[in-house]
Design a protein around this motif. Structure first.
Motif, short mmCIF file in Angstrom:
data_model
loop_
_atom_site.label_atom_id
_atom_site.label_comp_id
_atom_site.label_asym_id
_atom_site.label_seq_id
_atom_site.Cartn_x
_atom_site.Cartn_y
_atom_site.Cartn_z
N ASP A 32 0.67 -1.14 0.03
CA ASP A 32 0.05 0.13 -0.12
C ASP A 32 0.80 1.38 -0.14
N ASP A 33 2.16 1.17 0.33
CA ASP A 33 2.97 2.50 0.33
C ASP A 33 4.00 2.51 -0.71
N SER A 83 3.85 5.29 -3.61
CA SER A 83 3.99 6.71 -3.01
C SER A 83 5.46 6.98 -2.86
N TYR A 117 6.39 5.17 5.87
CA TYR A 117 5.84 4.20 5.38
C TYR A 117 6.44 2.85 6.07
N ARG A 118 5.53 1.75 5.73
CA ARG A 118 5.56 0.49 6.51
C ARG A 118 6.92 -0.55 5.51
N TRP A 147 6.86 0.79 11.00
CA TRP A 147 6.73 1.95 10.38
C TRP A 147 8.16 2.55 10.35
#
Length: 170
Positions: free
Chosen positions: A53-54, A57, A75-76, A86
């Motif tokens: 999901d990161d 970006s 971000y993860r 994180w």
């Protein structure tokens, strides 16, 4: 010794060439569970460990760093034990003598506790705003600094009208 004991990992990566990591501080093992050599030998090791999901970006920030010179991103990242943490990533673009981007210097700090606290604050804010009882929060001088929606209904004043007033004047 100082860097090896630090909770912050320092890195350098190529500003071209797929952002390959060229230096990773040895304390990365204690912080993230990997030897620094893993980051140096495998050009996609870091990228493959970004949370799905990161990833887009984060890679977009790297691709556009030449426009901003300095950026911070959160971000993860997948740890050695398979869980995620994180990261607060602070990075700066370094240019050569001709002004051409040559490397990116950065630091990674784990912000797991901050993110848990942030999530708890968001959860509490929802409760505060949506509870069916009026709630006013005042500062040390008795001035209203926050209120929920129910307080607006009960007191008949808008948020703008109440913020800054003392309880006695309501």
């Amino acid at each position: 010794f100082m860097l090896s004991a630090s909770p912050v990992c320092i890195y350098s990566r190529n500003a071209k060439d797929g952002y390959r990591i060229s230096f990773m501080s040895g304390n990365v093992r204690n912080v993230f569970g990997f030897e620094s050599a893993k980051f140096l030998r495998d050009p996609i090791f870091w990228r493959d460990r970004l949370h799905a999901d990161d990833a887009d970006s984060v890679l977009d920030v790297l691709a556009n760093l030449h426009e901003h010179e300095k950026r911070t991103i959160q971000y993860r990242f997948k740890l050695g034990d398979g869980g995620y943490c994180w990261i607060y990533d602070e990075l700066r673009l370094v240019r050569d003598e001709n002004g051409i981007p040559s490397e990116i210097i950065g630091s990674w700090t784990r912000i797991d506790e901050f993110k848990r606290t942030e999530a708890n604050l968001h959860r509490m804010a929802k409760v505060f705003l949506n509870v069916s009882e009026p709630i006013l929060i005042e500062d040390l001088y008795g001035k209203v600094i926050d209120m929920n929606m129910e307080a607006e209904k009960v007191y008949g004043w808008s948020r703008t009208e109440l913020i800054g007033r003392t309880i006695k004047t309501i």
